[in-house]
Scaffold this active site. Structure first.
Site, PDB file in Angstrom:
ATOM      1  N   GLU A 128     -17.836  12.858 -28.651  1.00  0.00           N
ATOM      2  CA  GLU A 128     -17.445  14.246 -28.394  1.00  0.00           C
ATOM      3  C   GLU A 128     -18.512  15.054 -27.677  1.00  0.00           C
ATOM      4  OE1 GLU A 128     -16.884  12.631 -31.223  1.00  0.00           O
ATOM      5  OE2 GLU A 128     -14.736  12.778 -31.613  1.00  0.00           O
ATOM      6  N   GLU A 187      -9.839  11.920 -26.634  1.00  0.00           N
ATOM      7  CA  GLU A 187      -9.589  10.624 -27.274  1.00  0.00           C
ATOM      8  C   GLU A 187      -8.087  10.402 -27.407  1.00  0.00           C
ATOM      9  OE1 GLU A 187     -11.784  11.386 -30.809  1.00  0.00           O
ATOM     10  OE2 GLU A 187     -13.688  11.410 -29.741  1.00  0.00           O
ATOM     11  N   HIS A 228     -10.408  16.432 -42.561  1.00  0.00           N
ATOM     12  CA  HIS A 228      -9.356  16.358 -41.541  1.00  0.00           C
ATOM     13  C   HIS A 228      -8.277  17.410 -41.759  1.00  0.00           C
ATOM     14  CE1 HIS A 228     -11.183  12.356 -41.197  1.00  0.00           C
ATOM     15  NE2 HIS A 228     -10.645  12.245 -40.009  1.00  0.00           N
ATOM     16  N   PHE A 276      -9.492  16.339 -33.986  1.00  0.00           N
ATOM     17  CA  PHE A 276      -9.388  17.211 -35.163  1.00  0.00           C
ATOM     18  C   PHE A 276     -10.469  18.277 -35.026  1.00  0.00           C
ATOM     19  CE2 PHE A 276      -7.407  13.413 -36.741  1.00  0.00           C
ATOM     20  CZ  PHE A 276      -6.575  13.758 -37.805  1.00  0.00           C
ATOM     21  N   ASP A 298     -12.029  19.520 -37.228  1.00  0.00           N
ATOM     22  CA  ASP A 298     -13.067  19.149 -38.202  1.00  0.00           C
ATOM     23  C   ASP A 298     -14.209  18.358 -37.551  1.00  0.00           C
ATOM     24  OD1 ASP A 298     -11.186  19.286 -41.017  1.00  0.00           O
ATOM     25  OD2 ASP A 298     -10.166  18.877 -39.122  1.00  0.00           O
ATOM     26  N   PHE A 299     -13.952  17.751 -36.386  1.00  0.00           N
ATOM     27  CA  PHE A 299     -14.996  16.961 -35.722  1.00  0.00           C
ATOM     28  C   PHE A 299     -15.995  17.853 -34.968  1.00  0.00           C
ATOM     29  CE2 PHE A 299     -11.708  13.263 -35.126  1.00  0.00           C
ATOM     30  CZ  PHE A 299     -11.623  13.127 -36.500  1.00  0.00           C
TER      31      PHE A 299
END
Lengths: 381, 340, 324
Positions: B67, B36, B136, B90, B92-93
């Protein structure tokens, strides 16, 4: 239970899904589109005082969707909906069983959502019940473009008012093809193709089409009947049809081969080449060998000794030996509703004047009132 | 711009990463980048700076925010012999695509009995310190390292960032490359001066699986990684003036883990502080302690000390966030405790 | 489609059926106790594809060297139809060192890089991987295509939707195949899926979607042929949903008490139906059909024998192949 005005609805969950999505530019009519149009139909039926609807059952989400939607407040004006209690096979049989059940239950009209193929199947069992045909198929010559809300109103009027029915319905033509004990009906066309198998069903290669029998050939239609419309327009109300012999196509519809559609110098003088929209995005250059008027009730033998018979654009069976199939045009097709004619009649006779609704007008169209013993054939969901 | 007389210059960690990717793309047409905002934007944290201008949209591919789709596509491309560098913006994703990462990227080689290779780099930004809060700001390297089948690389400075990226791209295995946002040298974030350093212009590699002695010392071993290396070095400099000699071990990768370097350092100092910006329990700090305990606990003159995020989600307000992050002050205090 | 195509498709369907019939027999043959799915020479879950052969055979008839397939947990029909070696596949199912994956994968995780075949036990998750393989083919400038297979239940997974979008926006040479066998284990599609037509869902992404209603290998062949041509010529992805039939349970051991259509299952079996149609057309004789079955049985016998005779992995092998 009191006699009430009942209308059947048949929405083919499988229409507009065949290979013509890939080989042509066939559009999608999604399940949700179909459900949406059904809601319009139901609003139109409810407004005309129809109290009960019998719907075909399916496992593709249409019946389930209707059931879900009918519990919402926005469906208050709808008729009560019963679903045909049928074993769902996912085949044409579902449509046939549903239609038969509706006819037995004494519906005053059947609203059909589908293309030519769906209407052909319904017509096989609809007897004298008027059809209101809404186009949700790929090639739609038989159903005209009609707004679903208006169609629902027209169906309500036809079902509840004999004068409306008389003014706005007519019996369509039909083709019957018979071979070796097999009988198939068509509401638009019978095609003889040179292939040797049924395959995916749809017909899109004009090279393979040897001969056409057409109930009608109206300008503006798409599909095989457009070939007839290009040489000899023939309306659906005329008693005669067309029988056309073909001699293959050029490749004009293929943009990668420019110039291939040019008239060949060897072409014999009695042959004619025409451009015809035979499918979505497919304009074929078709060689016409002969065009003959098809007289009603006069059986005609197909000319090819072998091939596959396609009915309303869908390949059905192969023949290659013995007797050739025989095609007969007749005036014995389904009773069909001319929606604008019904609306016109209703308007000029004050049937839309408030507070009157069609249900308050006497003369139910059908002689047989719904019988209580028909109840077990449907189930309320 | 390139001069042979002066082959190094000071660049940020972000630029070093991008430079390594660019050099590998020049060397191998099978290398390409997707993720992205990796195209014209250059990666939200600068990891693909200038690559779009050099290689175009065909090799630096902006993906939909999807993703599972594009990480899976990276796996498919790798299986077919390409060498994709895929960015998960991130770390975190990970929750929206972990099946592709864990069940596919990491397992295909093993499941296939070695028949299929997945030469892919999955890079992701990690870490907090700038009030991006619970979704994040995580590090999560312990989570990836826990699951078998992927190498896990965590650079702390521009030089390693470039060399480890080159190694990751050349590796025939899936490599998770986790870079700390606070160590990227971004103009829009508070940064340690160590995030900008001399880096050679030419291509070079830093081997995956070798820890570095970032600073030699004799009293205490700090075993750490990523941004915490920079903080630990700051602390070591400060404590030197107080007479405490701190050795800083930069792990650089979790998988494979360079146990030998850890053990040698601890054997020398007898005292171990593990500094980890990941969650404390069931993670890296416990693993390092176990390495020592399993080998020879008697090499320790003091019990192991662990400084890590105390098993809470990363909070938003600055006071709250800094209450749980391993700051310089807390590192210094922990060292002093060990020395007491 | 020639008569030879039809005979070849029939032969392949019979080959797959005979294979699975035998696997079924072997699977249950030595379980002690009988309820323990982990026991016996073939341990673990077993998902058989009997009844779904038309989907695999009709699609794979159009594939060539270099074309890829990602299959789901029910992979045997696509594997065999795509040319995966029967011996190596059987040895894998038996957990032997000569297996495709040296005994590490098992029947849900078959990998055959030579034929670009793989499968995943996580439904729909092969779809994104297929997109990536297609991306690689496109980047390499070949006209190869990728086929991604999943069941209708898998079409509610995000991976399905993300992949359709990705393939459409990048114009990838992928053919998405949905095998709609009516049952997501025990849940019928209308109970779980607001839009039950995946042809519709494809249309939502601008991808042509076709539904083949009657589990007919020739109808699948035609639709797949059009989709493969489209993909090879750079026109992009298509979706084909085949309304097929699960003759057996979701897995071996599934009593299917939830299933009201069990009584009519056998009469809907596509293989006898196809045999009858070919015989009626004069393209297949009883004797030929017997020969085809016998040849399939012989190949299957040999594959089972190969597997049973193959070495069992050693415990040390468990630690190999984590990294290349």
């Amino acid at each position: 239970m009191e006699a009430s005005v009942t209308v059947g609805v048949v929405a083919n969950p499988a229409s507009a899904r065949d290979i013509r999505r890939i080989v042509a530019k066939g559009g999608a009519v999604t399940t949700h589109d179909k459900l949406n149009r059904l809601q319009c139909v139901l609003a139109g039926l409810g407004a005309m005082g129809v109290e009960r609807v019998i719907s075909m059952s399916d496992r593709s989400g249409i019946a389930a969707g209707l059931q879900r939607l009918s519990t919402r407040a926005s469906s208050e004006s709808w008729p009560m909906i019963d679903f045909v209690d049928q074993t769902i096979t996912g085949t044409k049989t579902d449509t046939t069983v549903a239609t038969e059940t509706m006819v037995k239950a004494g519906v005053g009209a059947i609203v059909v959502l589908g293309g030519d193929g769906t209407n052909r199947v319904v017509a096989g069992s609809s007897q004298d019940v008027p059809l209101v045909c809404l186009s949700t198929g790929t090639n739609n010559a038989f159903p005209r473009f009609t707004d679903p809300t208006v169609a629902g109103m027209a169906a309500g009027l036809v079902a509840s008012n004999l004068d409306c029915r008389t003014a706005g319905t007519y019996r369509a033509k039909m083709l019957t093809v018979e071979h070796a004990g097999r009988v198939e009906n068509a509401v638009v066309d019978v095609a003889v193709t040179s292939g040797d198998r049924v395959g995916s069903g749809a017909v899109w290669e004009m090279d393979s089409v040897l001969e056409l029998f057409l109930c009608f050939a109206e300008p503006g239609a798409i599909g095989l009947s457009a070939v007839g419309a290009a040489v000899q327009p023939t309306t659906r109300r005329l008693p005669t049809g067309l029988n056309i012999r073909l001699g293959g196509t050029g490749d004009e519809s293929d943009p990668s081969k420019p110039g291939s559609g040019e008239r060949s110098p060897e072409q014999s003088s009695h042959e004619e080449r025409v451009k015809a929209p035979i499918g979505p995005g497919l304009v074929a250059d078709v060689t016409i060998k002969s065009v003959e008027r098809l007289e009603p009730d006069a059986p005609v033998e197909v000319r090819s000794p072998a091939g596959v018979i396609a009915v309303d654009g869908e390949r059905f069976f192969r023949f290659d030996s013995g007797d050739r199939p025989v095609v007969t045009l007749s005036g014995a097709g389904p009773v069909v509703t001319d929606v604008p004619a019904v609306i016109h009649f209703a308007a000029t006779n004050g049937l839309f004047n408030s507070p009157s609704t069609a249900a308050h007008v006497a003369n139910p169209a059908h002689d047989a009132e719904p019988k209580s013993e028909t109840k077990p054939e449907t189930r309320k969901r | 711009m390139t001069t042979t007389e002066n082959p190094t210059r000071r660049i940020t960690t972000a630029k070093a990463m991008a430079e390594a990717i660019g050099l590998e793309m020049q060397a191998d047409p099978n290398v390409f980048v997707m993720g992205e905002d990796v195209g014209a934007y250059g990666g939200i944290f600068g990891s693909t700076t200038d690559l779009f201008a050099e290689f175009g949209a065909d090799r630096v591919i902006d993906t939909p925010i999807s993703e599972t789709g594009f990480i899976g596509a990276g796996i498919g491309a790798a299986v077919e012999g390409l060498r994709p560098v895929v960015e998960l913006m991130f770390v975190d994703f990970y929750g929206v695509c972990m099946d592709q990462i864990s069940n596919h990227m990491a397992k295909i080689h093993y499941e296939s009995g070695g028949a299929v290779k997945v030469p892919m780099v999955l890079m992701a930004a990690t870490g907090g310190g700038y009030s991006d809060a619970a979704q994040h700001s995580q590090c999560l390297w312990g989570t990836f390292a826990h699951l078998p089948g992927m190498k896990v690389v965590v650079p702390s400075n521009p030089y390693d960032a470039k060399g480890l990226m080159a190694s990751a791209i050349q590796d025939d295995n899936p490599v998770i490359y986790l870079f700390h946002k606070g160590a990227q040298g971004l103009v829009w974030m508070e940064k340690n001066p160590r995030s900008i350093a001399d880096v050679p212009e030419e291509a070079f590699t830093v081997p995956i699986g070798e820890a570095a002695i970032a600073r030699e010392g004799s009293d205490v071993s700090i075993v750490t990684l990523s941004l915490s290396v920079q903080h630990s070095l700051d602390v070591a400099e400060q404590l030197e003036g107080e007479g405490i000699s701190v050795e800083v071990v930069d792990l650089r990768s979790l998988v494979p883990l360079d146990r030998q370097t850890v053990l040698e350092s601890v054997a020398k100092t007898g005292k171990l502080l593990v500094v980890d910006e990941d969650y404390k329990s069931f993670g890296l700090s416990g693993e390092i302690a176990a390495v020592v305990a399993e080998t020879d606990p008697t090499m320790l003159t003091k019990p192991v000390s662990r400084l890590a995020v105390p098993d809470v989600p990363i909070p938003y307000a600055r006071t709250l966030e800094y209450a749980i992050l391993p700051t310089r002050e807390k590192i210094a205090a922990a060292v002093k405790d060990l020395m007491a | 489609m020639t008569s030879l195509d039809r005979l070849a498709m029939y032969t392949e369907m019979v080959r797959i059926r005979q294979y699975e019939t035998r696997i079924l027999q072997e699977y249950h043959g030595d379980k002690t106790p009988a309820w323990d799915i982990g026991a016996g020479l073939i341990p673990g879950e077993m998902h058989l594809s009997a009844g779904q052969e038309p989907a695999a055979v009709g699609v794979c008839a159009h594939l060539k060297k270099g074309d890829a397939i990602t299959a789901p947990h029910r992979p045997h029909h696509f594997a065999l139809a795509h040319g995966v070696d029967m011996n190596a596949m059987t040895a894998e199912i038996y957990g032997r060192t000569t297996g495709l994956c040296k005994g590490k994968g098992g029947h849900m995780h078959l990998f055959d890089p030579e034929n670009h075949f793989s499968c995943s036990g996580i439904i729909a998750q092969g779809y994104p991987v297929a997109c990536g393989q297609a991306l690689a083919m496109k980047r390499k400038g070949t006209d190869n295509v990728t086929v991604a297979v999943a069941g209708e239940g898998a079409a509610n997974q995000g991976a399905f939707h993300e992949s359709l979008n990705l393939a459409a926006v990048w114009n990838l040479p992928v053919i998405f195949v949905i095998e709609d066998n009516d049952w997501a284990i025990s849940v019928p599609r209308e109970a779980s899926t607001a839009n039950t037509s995946n042809a519709d869902r494809a249309a939502g992404y601008g991808i042509p979607g076709v539904r083949v209603e009657d589990n007919d290998v020739e109808a699948v062949f035609e639709a797949a042929g059009a989709a493969v041509d489209r993909a090879r010529s750079g026109e992009g992805p298509s979706l084909i949903e085949v309304h097929t039939l699960r003759l057996l349970g979701h897995f071996e051991g599934d009593a299917q008490a939830y299933r009201p259509d069990l009584e009519t299952v056998d009469e809907r079996d596509p293989i006898p139906r196809y045999a009858a149609s070919l015989m009626e057309a004069g393209e297949l004789t009883e004797a030929q059909a017997d020969d085809i079955k016998a040849a399939a049985d012989a190949e299957v016998d040999a594959a089972i024998q190969f597997a049973v005779d193959s070495p069992i992995p050693t415990p040390e092998d468990a630690l190999q192949h984590v990294f290349a």
